[in-house]
Design an enzyme around this catalytic site. Structure first.
Site, short mmCIF file in Angstrom:
data_model
loop_
_atom_site.label_atom_id
_atom_site.label_comp_id
_atom_site.label_asym_id
_atom_site.label_seq_id
_atom_site.Cartn_x
_atom_site.Cartn_y
_atom_site.Cartn_z
N LYS A 1 0.64 -1.62 0.08
CA LYS A 1 0.10 -0.31 0.21
C LYS A 1 1.10 0.96 0.58
O LYS A 1 0.39 2.60 -0.92
CB LYS A 1 -1.09 -0.09 1.46
CG LYS A 1 -2.01 -0.72 0.90
CD LYS A 1 -3.31 -1.02 1.84
CE LYS A 1 -4.03 -2.18 2.35
NZ LYS A 1 -5.69 -1.44 3.22
N LYS B 1 -11.55 -4.83 -4.08
CA LYS B 1 -11.64 -4.27 -4.54
C LYS B 1 -11.05 -2.91 -5.86
O LYS B 1 -11.02 -2.05 -6.10
CB LYS B 1 -12.54 -3.56 -3.51
CG LYS B 1 -11.40 -2.74 -2.29
CD LYS B 1 -12.25 -2.20 -1.37
CE LYS B 1 -11.51 -1.14 -0.39
NZ LYS B 1 -10.52 -2.89 0.39
N LYS C 1 -5.64 -12.05 -6.30
CA LYS C 1 -6.84 -12.13 -5.43
C LYS C 1 -8.08 -11.46 -5.32
O LYS C 1 -7.20 -10.10 -6.01
CB LYS C 1 -6.20 -12.28 -3.68
CG LYS C 1 -6.02 -10.50 -2.96
CD LYS C 1 -6.67 -10.57 -2.07
CE LYS C 1 -6.05 -9.27 -1.46
NZ LYS C 1 -6.17 -8.90 -0.41
P1 TYM Z 1 -10.34 -7.19 4.28
O1 TYM Z 1 -11.30 -6.03 5.28
O2 TYM Z 1 -9.31 -6.80 3.57
O3 TYM Z 1 -10.97 -7.98 4.48
C1 TYM Z 1 -11.82 -8.92 5.31
C2 TYM Z 1 -12.08 -10.34 4.72
O4 TYM Z 1 -12.02 -10.91 3.64
C3 TYM Z 1 -11.24 -12.11 3.58
N1 TYM Z 1 -10.82 -11.59 1.93
C4 TYM Z 1 -10.90 -12.56 1.60
N2 TYM Z 1 -10.75 -13.91 1.05
C5 TYM Z 1 -10.61 -14.78 0.05
N3 TYM Z 1 -10.28 -14.29 -0.43
C6 TYM Z 1 -10.21 -13.07 -1.09
N4 TYM Z 1 -9.76 -12.69 -2.48
C7 TYM Z 1 -10.19 -12.10 -0.09
N5 TYM Z 1 -10.44 -10.71 0.19
C8 TYM Z 1 -10.83 -10.22 1.55
C9 TYM Z 1 -9.41 -10.88 4.17
O5 TYM Z 1 -9.14 -12.31 4.42
C10 TYM Z 1 -10.74 -10.41 5.59
O6 TYM Z 1 -10.87 -11.56 6.31
N6 TYM Z 1 -6.47 -6.55 8.50
C11 TYM Z 1 -8.72 -6.92 8.03
C12 TYM Z 1 -8.86 -6.09 8.74
C13 TYM Z 1 -9.14 -6.30 10.63
C14 TYM Z 1 -9.20 -7.79 10.96
C15 TYM Z 1 -9.30 -7.90 12.51
C16 TYM Z 1 -9.18 -9.14 10.78
C17 TYM Z 1 -8.97 -5.67 11.63
N7 TYM Z 1 -8.65 -5.98 12.33
C18 TYM Z 1 -8.81 -8.63 13.11
C19 TYM Z 1 -9.34 -10.31 11.42
C20 TYM Z 1 -8.95 -9.33 13.00
C21 TYM Z 1 -8.45 -6.46 6.07
O7 TYM Z 1 -7.89 -6.15 5.72
O8 TYM Z 1 -9.62 -7.38 5.73
#
Ligand code: TYM
Length: 347
Positions: A128, A214, A211
């Site tokens: 990022k 968005k 992957k």
């Molecule tokens: P975020 O908001 O990007 O995504 C939320 C969840 O969706 C999963 N995900 C995917 N899984 C499979 N294939 C994909 N293409 C795909 N795109 C997204 C992500 O692995 C995630 O589980 N940093 C985290 C948010 C967060 C968090 C936390 C997660 C903040 N605090 C504490 C767990 C525990 C994030 O950016 O997820």
């Protein structure tokens, strides 16, 4: 008094069910299919067997450029989507991160235990910040994974259901928990990543080596997107050379990604879907993927619209979640403050 508070931190949640926590960023007008299949679908199952905590991480969403009005709307929309996806506010604790100040309070303590080089090695930060440019990248983006560690550790979570892309952040969380425990005494549960192999990584439809995300909208299926747009994106998905429908992630990443999608929505394995489509062409494969996706997204979009039509009820549910979350977070923060040497005050 403080030592009693510290002793009251239990590594086993009161109701004896193992605890899980996970979070999702409110950074788009809709969750995408990767979020749903990689994470949220599992969250719904886990609320039956676990003491489950799920949050919309609005504080993480301000680490990159954003608009306050849009963030507010997306936070509400994210909360509504979690409920429409099947999370039950009476079975799980569903809340918004900024409603629970204990996350950022713990985050500060954890930041003071994290090495500068260690934080700099996080690949999400590297990706990022490379996009934003070093000068425009915020310190919040740099410390993002430490706030994520605090989200998890403040609840003494045993498991964290996430997609594959979060594995490195989970490793940091475990390292920080262990480091704190060995320096200040047993305080945190060291959590496990719960990653479902089959849907750990849903790939981009236009580029099945990346992957689904968005940040690449043409290859990303958003749950609340217009049906015609979803249909078009699946119709134009990249397939592989040859004509056979076989599940082989190496040789046929595009076909395998579509098979995984269909399988996930129709309770089959990708191999079974491939067998069921034996002798058919890529057009049939795509038609099956369109059916599978729309059979989920159409009722989902209707449920979200109903929830968004009643903002007072959404606020009530957020308040319920925030109260429960704060109650669960408070003893951990008290123990941490005591152990790191902050002077306590009487209640
Ligand atoms: P975020 O908001 O990007 O995504 C939320 C969840 O969706 C999963 N995900 C995917 N899984 C499979 N294939 C994909 N293409 C795909 N795109 C997204 C992500 O692995 C995630 O589980 N940093 C985290 C948010 C967060 C968090 C936390 C997660 C903040 N605090 C504490 C767990 C525990 C994030 O950016 O997820």
């Amino acid at each position: 008094m403080t030592s009693t508070m510290a002793d009251s931190v239990s590594t086993t949640p009161v109701n004896q069910r193992p605890r899980v926590l996970s979070g999702i960023q409110p950074t788009a007008d809709s969750f995408q299919i990767g979020n749903y299949l990689g994470a949220i679908r599992r969250w719904v199952e886990l609320q039956e067997t676990h003491d489950a905590f799920y949050c919309v991480v609005d504080q993480h969403a301000i680490t990159v450029d954003y608009d306050p009005q849009i963030l507010r709307h997306r936070t509400l929309l994210s909360f509504a989507q979690l409920i429409a996806a099947g999370l039950d506010p009476h079975r799980a604790t569903i809340f918004v991160q900024s409603h629970v100040p204990e996350h950022s309070q713990l985050s500060w303590v954890l930041q003071c235990l994290t090495g500068f080089g260690e934080a700099g090695r996080m690949t999400q930060f590297k990706d990022k910040s490379a996009k934003e440019g070093a000068e425009r990248s915020t310190v919040g983006l740099f410390t993002y994974p430490i706030l994520q560690a605090a989200d998890i550790l403040i609840y003494q979570a045993n498991g964290v259901p996430v997609g594959e892309d979060q594995r490195q952040h989970l490793e940091l969380t475990r390292d920080l928990a262990q480091r704190f425990n060995s320096r200040f005494g047993e305080t945190f549960v060291v959590p496990e990543a719960l990653i479902v192999a089959d849907t750990a990584k849903i790939l981009d439809l236009a580029d099945p080596t990346a992957k689904m995300s968005k940040s690449s909208p043409s290859g990303c299926l958003f749950l609340l997107e217009d049906e015609r747009v979803l249909t078009k994106k699946i119709k134009t998905a990249v397939t592989d050379s040859g004509r056979d429908i076989v599940f082989d992630r190496e040789a046929k990443p595009g076909v395998s990604n579509l098979l995984s999608l269909i399988a996930a929505f129709t309770e089959r394995t990708p191999e079974q879907v491939a067998t069921d489509l034996q002798g058919r062409g890529y057009g049939d494969l795509k038609a099956a993927a369109i059916d599978a996706v729309l059979s989920f997204t159409s009722p989902f979009a209707a449920a979200v619209a109903d929830l968004m039509a009643d903002p007072a009820e959404l606020t009530r549910l957020m308040d319920l979640g925030a109260r429960r979350a704060r109650e669960a977070a408070a003893p951990t923060l008290a123990a941490v403050y005591d152990r790191v040497g902050f002077v306590g005050l009487p209640d």
